[in-house]
Design a protein around this motif. Structure first.
Motif, short mmCIF file in Angstrom:
data_model
loop_
_atom_site.label_atom_id
_atom_site.label_comp_id
_atom_site.label_asym_id
_atom_site.label_seq_id
_atom_site.Cartn_x
_atom_site.Cartn_y
_atom_site.Cartn_z
N ILE A 163 0.93 -0.68 0.22
CA ILE A 163 0.01 -0.16 -0.36
C ILE A 163 0.82 1.39 0.02
CG2 ILE A 163 -2.23 1.24 1.67
CD1 ILE A 163 -2.54 -1.39 2.19
N THR A 172 -3.94 8.33 6.30
CA THR A 172 -4.57 7.40 5.29
C THR A 172 -4.38 6.06 6.35
OG1 THR A 172 -2.87 8.34 3.93
CG2 THR A 172 -3.55 5.83 3.59
N TYR A 222 -7.05 2.59 7.50
CA TYR A 222 -7.23 1.11 6.55
C TYR A 222 -8.05 0.35 7.45
CZ TYR A 222 -6.72 0.02 11.81
OH TYR A 222 -6.90 0.52 13.78
N ASN A 270 -8.92 -4.17 1.87
CA ASN A 270 -8.76 -2.95 2.67
C ASN A 270 -9.34 -1.88 2.04
OD1 ASN A 270 -7.75 -1.53 4.39
ND2 ASN A 270 -6.02 -2.59 4.48
N VAL A 314 -8.51 1.36 1.62
CA VAL A 314 -7.88 2.18 2.40
C VAL A 314 -7.92 3.77 1.79
CG1 VAL A 314 -5.70 3.04 2.08
CG2 VAL A 314 -5.19 0.34 2.11
N PHE A 338 -5.07 1.63 -2.83
CA PHE A 338 -6.16 2.01 -2.15
C PHE A 338 -6.63 0.97 -2.18
CE2 PHE A 338 -5.08 6.42 0.16
CZ PHE A 338 -3.82 6.07 -0.22
#
Length: 187
Positions: A18, A35, A37, A68, A70, A92
Motif C-alpha cells: 500500500i 491514511t 485501513y 482493505n 484504504v 488503495f
C-alpha cells in the motif's frame, strides 16, 4: 447505504505494498496526514444485474474475498470530491487472498472479520453487525445502476479504523476466506 466509487487502479493483491502518496499530500496544509485501513468483505459480482430484489441478489454473486478500503482521510473530508479522490489513490484497494465461491460461504452475513496492524488486533467483529447485509447491498446498488461481471462491492467496515504509516503491515482476515496481508510504504 452511502455509495462511492473506487477506480480500478486501486486494486492490488496480497503482499503488494500500500503506497501512501506523501509527495502529493505535501502540497496540502493538513495538520497531520492520515491514511486509514478499513477491513471489509468484498462481494464479487458474477452475473450482470439490474433491479434485483434482495431475495434473488445472491444469484448474481460469484464469491467473496477480503478487502482493505484504504482511505486518505484529509482528502476525503476536504471537498465535495473527497470521497472519490481520497479512496482512489493507486494501491488503495488491496483484495485477496482468493475469491471464495458463494457456495462455500452460504451465510456471508455471519462471518468473523478482523484487522491486525503489525500483529495487533485493531478491528474485530462479525459481518452480521453490518448495517446492510450482502443481499440488501446488491439489491440497492442494482436499483441505482447496472452491476457488471467483475464488479466488487465492499460492504463497509467495523469500528476501529486507524492510521497507517510506512513500515506497517496490515492484515485483513475473514472467516472462511483467509488473510490478506500488505506492507505499507511511502511513495
Amino acid at each position: 447505504p452511502i455509495l462511492f466509487a473506487k477506480t480500478p487502479n486501486v486494486l492490488v493483491g496480497p503482499g503488494a505494498p500500500i503506497v501512501v502518496p506523501t509527495s502529493f499530500l505535501a502540497r496540502y496544509p493538513f495538520k497531520e496526514r492520515r491514511t486509514d485501513y478499513e477491513a471489509e468483505l468484498a462481494v464479487f459480482i458474477g452475473r450482470r444485474c439490474r433491479n434485483v430484489e434482495p431475495e434473488e441478489a445472491i444469484d448474481y454473486v460469484l464469491g467473496y474475498s477480503c478487502f482493505n478500503d484504504v482511505s486518505q482521510r484529509d482528502i476525503q473530508n476536504a471537498d465535495r470530491s473527497g470521497w472519490f479522490r481520497g479512496k482512489s489513490f493507486d494501491t488503495f484497494g488491496p483484495v485477496g487472498p482468493a475469491i471464495v465461491p458463494k457456495e462455500a460461504l452460504p451465510e456471508p452475513d455471519n462471518l468473523v472479520i478482523e484487522c491486525r496492524l503489525n500483529g495487533k488486533v485493531v478491528q474485530r467483529s462479525r459481518t452480521s453487525a453490518m448495517i446492510f447485509g450482502v443481499r440488501e447491498l446488491v439489491s440497492y446498488i442494482s436499483k441505482n445502476f447496472t452491476l457488471e461481471v467483475g464488479d466488487i462491492i465492499a460492504t463497509g467496515t467495523p469500528s476501529g479504523v486507524g492510521p497507517l504509516k510506512a513500515g506497517d503491515t496490515v492484515e485483513v482476515e475473514i472467516e472462511g476466506i483467509g488473510v490478506l496481508r500488505n506492507p505499507v510504504r511511502e511513495e
